[in-house]
Enzyme design. Structure first.
Site, PDB file in Angstrom:
ATOM      1  N   LEU A  44      32.111  57.740  46.715  1.00 51.44           N
ATOM      2  CA  LEU A  44      32.077  56.347  47.178  1.00 51.44           C
ATOM      3  C   LEU A  44      32.960  55.433  46.341  1.00 51.44           C
ATOM      4  O   LEU A  44      32.920  55.483  45.120  1.00 51.44           O
ATOM      5  CB  LEU A  44      30.622  55.847  47.133  1.00 51.44           C
ATOM      6  CG  LEU A  44      30.386  54.395  47.568  1.00 51.44           C
ATOM      7  CD1 LEU A  44      29.103  54.292  48.402  1.00 51.44           C
ATOM      8  CD2 LEU A  44      30.299  53.453  46.371  1.00 51.44           C
ATOM      9  N   LEU A  45      33.728  54.641  47.037  1.00 55.32           N
ATOM     10  CA  LEU A  45      34.540  53.574  46.419  1.00 55.32           C
ATOM     11  C   LEU A  45      33.832  52.256  46.685  1.00 55.32           C
ATOM     12  O   LEU A  45      33.344  52.042  47.781  1.00 55.32           O
ATOM     13  CB  LEU A  45      35.926  53.609  47.055  1.00 55.32           C
ATOM     14  CG  LEU A  45      36.913  52.432  46.944  1.00 55.32           C
ATOM     15  CD1 LEU A  45      38.332  52.943  47.213  1.00 55.32           C
ATOM     16  CD2 LEU A  45      36.599  51.278  47.886  1.00 55.32           C
ATOM     17  N   ASP A  47      34.011  48.057  44.601  1.00 51.17           N
ATOM     18  CA  ASP A  47      34.892  46.942  44.217  1.00 51.17           C
ATOM     19  C   ASP A  47      36.241  47.343  43.625  1.00 51.17           C
ATOM     20  O   ASP A  47      36.297  48.233  42.770  1.00 51.17           O
ATOM     21  CB  ASP A  47      34.228  46.088  43.132  1.00 51.17           C
ATOM     22  CG  ASP A  47      32.779  45.797  43.401  1.00 51.17           C
ATOM     23  OD1 ASP A  47      32.298  46.079  44.499  1.00 51.17           O
ATOM     24  OD2 ASP A  47      32.112  45.286  42.486  1.00 51.17           O
ATOM     25  N   GLN A  63      35.674  50.811  41.563  1.00 48.64           N
ATOM     26  CA  GLN A  63      34.361  51.388  41.304  1.00 48.64           C
ATOM     27  C   GLN A  63      34.246  52.696  42.069  1.00 48.64           C
ATOM     28  O   GLN A  63      34.531  52.759  43.272  1.00 48.64           O
ATOM     29  CB  GLN A  63      33.278  50.415  41.798  1.00 48.64           C
ATOM     30  CG  GLN A  63      33.079  49.222  40.911  1.00 48.64           C
ATOM     31  CD  GLN A  63      32.345  49.602  39.637  1.00 48.64           C
ATOM     32  OE1 GLN A  63      31.141  49.779  39.623  1.00 48.64           O
ATOM     33  NE2 GLN A  63      33.083  49.739  38.548  1.00 48.64           N
ATOM     34  N   SER A 107      31.889  46.674  37.396  1.00 52.78           N
ATOM     35  CA  SER A 107      33.140  45.977  37.699  1.00 52.78           C
ATOM     36  C   SER A 107      33.652  45.108  36.564  1.00 52.78           C
ATOM     37  O   SER A 107      32.882  44.609  35.738  1.00 52.78           O
ATOM     38  CB  SER A 107      32.958  45.110  38.943  1.00 52.78           C
ATOM     39  OG  SER A 107      32.954  45.948  40.064  1.00 52.78           O
ATOM     40  N   ARG A 167      27.134  40.175  35.213  1.00 55.27           N
ATOM     41  CA  ARG A 167      28.173  41.219  35.253  1.00 55.27           C
ATOM     42  C   ARG A 167      29.488  40.732  35.867  1.00 55.27           C
ATOM     43  O   ARG A 167      29.577  39.632  36.384  1.00 55.27           O
ATOM     44  CB  ARG A 167      27.666  42.422  36.057  1.00 55.27           C
ATOM     45  CG  ARG A 167      27.176  42.080  37.447  1.00 55.27           C
ATOM     46  CD  ARG A 167      26.716  43.333  38.188  1.00 55.27           C
ATOM     47  NE  ARG A 167      26.108  43.001  39.470  1.00 55.27           N
ATOM     48  CZ  ARG A 167      24.802  42.855  39.665  1.00 55.27           C
ATOM     49  NH1 ARG A 167      23.941  43.019  38.674  1.00 55.27           N
ATOM     50  NH2 ARG A 167      24.349  42.542  40.869  1.00 55.27           N
ATOM     51  N   ASP A 168      30.467  41.635  35.832  1.00 55.27           N
ATOM     52  CA  ASP A 168      31.763  41.501  36.512  1.00 55.27           C
ATOM     53  C   ASP A 168      32.687  40.465  35.858  1.00 55.27           C
ATOM     54  O   ASP A 168      33.155  39.509  36.510  1.00 55.27           O
ATOM     55  CB  ASP A 168      31.592  41.146  38.007  1.00 55.27           C
ATOM     56  CG  ASP A 168      30.579  42.033  38.717  1.00 55.27           C
ATOM     57  OD1 ASP A 168      30.361  43.164  38.245  1.00 55.27           O
ATOM     58  OD2 ASP A 168      30.007  41.597  39.737  1.00 55.27           O
ATOM     59  N   GLU A 222      28.225  37.670  42.678  1.00 53.39           N
ATOM     60  CA  GLU A 222      28.909  38.826  42.105  1.00 53.39           C
ATOM     61  C   GLU A 222      30.419  38.573  42.084  1.00 53.39           C
ATOM     62  O   GLU A 222      30.948  37.771  42.852  1.00 53.39           O
ATOM     63  CB  GLU A 222      28.604  40.091  42.923  1.00 53.39           C
ATOM     64  CG  GLU A 222      27.122  40.456  42.895  1.00 53.39           C
ATOM     65  CD  GLU A 222      26.830  41.845  43.465  1.00 53.39           C
ATOM     66  OE1 GLU A 222      26.215  42.662  42.769  1.00 53.39           O
ATOM     67  OE2 GLU A 222      27.214  42.107  44.615  1.00 53.39           O
TER      68      GLU A 222
HETATM   69  C1  FRU Z   1      29.524  44.434  43.719  1.00 53.97           C
HETATM   70  C2  FRU Z   1      28.810  45.131  42.559  1.00 53.97           C
HETATM   71  C3  FRU Z   1      29.129  44.465  41.243  1.00 53.97           C
HETATM   72  C4  FRU Z   1      28.871  45.579  40.260  1.00 53.97           C
HETATM   73  C5  FRU Z   1      29.373  46.773  41.013  1.00 53.97           C
HETATM   74  C6  FRU Z   1      28.644  48.056  40.738  1.00 53.97           C
HETATM   75  O1  FRU Z   1      29.705  45.273  44.804  1.00 53.97           O
HETATM   76  O2  FRU Z   1      27.426  45.159  42.799  1.00 53.97           O
HETATM   77  O3  FRU Z   1      28.373  43.301  40.985  1.00 53.97           O
HETATM   78  O4  FRU Z   1      29.559  45.402  39.059  1.00 53.97           O
HETATM   79  O5  FRU Z   1      29.256  46.470  42.396  1.00 53.97           O
HETATM   80  O6  FRU Z   1      29.280  49.127  41.381  1.00 53.97           O
END
Ligand code: FRU
Length: 491
Positions: A44-45, A47, A63, A107, A167-168, A222
């Site tokens: 799975l791909l 972000d 990701q 991410s 996060r992110d 996010e």
């Molecule tokens: C968004 C998210 C981000 C997180 C990542 C995990 O799609 O939920 O907030 O860092 O995916 O894969």
């Protein structure tokens, strides 16, 4: 076999070659593998991450859960390109390996510093009771492309007032100082963005919550991204928890932007107008932007959404990235156009023009599974007009303009194998216009429609049969002039 926690959180070190080869074989048998989009080799791909121009090339990570079409232990996968169009799979870039990212290298973003590319990402961890603790971590890529993780996080706590949904990081440099926005959730379960600053990318200070006019706008934001374009400040983010409102916010989660004056760093405040969705289709989330060497702002998104099963799951993979788009500002809104280099994909061209009079027509040599199509509709007296593509015996994907409702409509009700039906099969977007142009990129299992030079974009996965290759143009309840050009796309 069920996707238990144990199966989702296995280290790649414990996975046999046979398992990977078996999965790769299953993936290769899928009829819906894309041809010119970035897609995972297996698994799975989600972000796009770490988008950067470094050492003469574009680098784009994403990701990645390698072992199947589910959200498990996340890695960063690395792809690169010289032209934003032809991408090379480089391989695994960042794997979870220590106490600060044990449950996923989540991410983040990239920035060049001291001749190296710094990758700033969220290390996701869980304790034995499955309580989450996020850390902001760094890995560094050298000129030669080797990636080394730093042993310790650069931000090792969540400031008080915010939950573990933190996060992110998206980093940028302004007046010699590095800044990062991070997606957060307040203790009262509303979403927001916080700001950090650093002189060296190692020591980070918490500046505070970025003040916007959106106090109560979903429960989590996010993947934030802040940049300036044409002297305006733009904040992109993906809010979760918005309720559908008319034609807006129809997908499980949203992705959009607010635009206003440049961020006032002293006050940590962004004054802005309303929130606009970046894409009006079914499958778009968590985009990330960069400034390219010519100063253009380029965006790539995830062509998918969390918590939805897709028809490719049974072949051991899921999702792809969108085409890169250039962002511009027109009359206080972002417009998005396919990145300039995409013309490089064009092969043989076919053209046609016709006055359609309350009819549906097919043109010679207009058909296919993978192509670019530009269609202009003008001088219409019709109630509605548009295109059907990937047409087969019982299948069609419809893109049309409803002149009575003044709406662009994307209808995947009969596109092929259905999925995510809970969220409906039609998307609509208001557009008051006399003429319509659609620039459409069709890949094996996706459609991206740029309406009127990027005023609106509809991005959607579709899963038709191989034999569904027809293209038809129609005008109902009146007449419409149509002009169409189609190119084969050759990778
Ligand atoms: C968004 C998210 C981000 C997180 C990542 C995990 O799609 O939920 O907030 O860092 O995916 O894969």
């Amino acid at each position: 076999m069920e996707w238990t926690k144990e199966r989702r959180y296995r280290s790649m070190d414990d996975v046999s070659n046979e398992e990977i080869e078996g999965l790769a074989k299953l993936v290769s048998q899928c009829p819906w593998r894309q041809s010119f989009h970035i897609q995972p080799v297996t698994g799975l791909l989600n972000d796009p991450n770490g988008f950067a121009y470094f050492n003469g090339e574009y680098h784009l990570f994403y990701q990645w859960f390698p072992l199947g079409p589910v959200h498990g232990l996340k890695h960063w996968y690395h792809t690169k390109s010289k032209d934003l169009v032809h991408w090379e799979n480089v391989g695994l870039a960042v794997a979870p390996s220590n106490d600060y990212d044990s449950h996923g290298a989540y991410s983040g973003s990239a920035i060049e510093h001291d001749g190296q590319l710094f990758l700033l990402y969220t290390g996701n961890t869980r304790d034995e009771n499955w309580n989450r603790q996020p850390y902001q971590c760094v890995a560094v890529m050298s000129q030669s492309g080797s990636i080394t993780k730093k042993d310790f996080p650069v931000i090792d706590n969540v400031p008080s007032g915010y939950t573990d949904h933190f996060r992110d990081p998206k980093v940028w440099k302004q007046d010699g100082i590095f800044y990062a926005v991070i997606g957060a959730q307040r203790d009262n379960k509303t979403g927001c963005v916080v700001l950090y600053q650093s002189a060296n990318l190692k020591d980070w200070q918490f500046v505070g919550e970025l003040q916007t006019g959106l106090e109560n706008f979903g429960y989590m934001w996010e993947c934030p991204d802040y940049f300036e374009l044409d002297k305006k400040g733009v904040l992109i983010f993906s809010p979760q928890g918005l309720k559908a409102e008319g034609d807006r916010y129809q997908n499980i989660y949203q992705s959009g932007y607010v635009i206003g004056e440049p961020l006032d760093i002293e006050k940590n405040e962004l004054t802005h107008g309303i929130f606009y969705e970046l894409d009006r289709g079914f499958d778009f989330y968590a985009p990330q932007t960069i400034q390219d060497p010519k100063g253009k702002r380029i965006l790539v998104g995830w062509m998918g959404l969390p918590e939805i099963d897709y028809p490719t799951d049974k072949n051991g993979w899921a999702h792809c990235l969108t085409l890169p788009r250039e962002l511009m500002i027109k009359e206080g809104k972002i417009i998005q156009q396919p990145a300039a280099g995409l013309e490089l994909l064009r092969g043989e061209k076919t053209e046609a023009t016709k006055v359609l009079n309350d009819e549906s027509a097919a043109f010679k040599d207009f058909e296919g599974e993978v192509y670019e199509l530009i269609t202009d509709f003008s001088a219409s007296t019709a109630e509605e007009f548009g295109i059907e593509l990937r047409v087969g015996d019982n299948e069609k994907t419809v893109i049309k303009y409803d002149a009575l409702e003044k709406k662009v409509i994307f209808d995947r009700t009969h596109s092929g194998q259905s999925f995510a039906e809970k969220y409906g099969s039609i998307r609509k977007c208001e557009l008051d216009t006399e003429t319509i142009s659609f620039r459409i990129f069709v890949d094996v299992s996706s459609v991206e429609v740029f309406v009127n030079d990027g005023e609106e974009v509809f991005t959607s996965r579709i899963f038709p049969g191989k034999e569904s290759r027809g293209i038809r143009f129609f005008s109902r309840g009146g007449q419409t002039n149509v002009r169409a050009s189609k190119w084969e796309l050759v990778v």
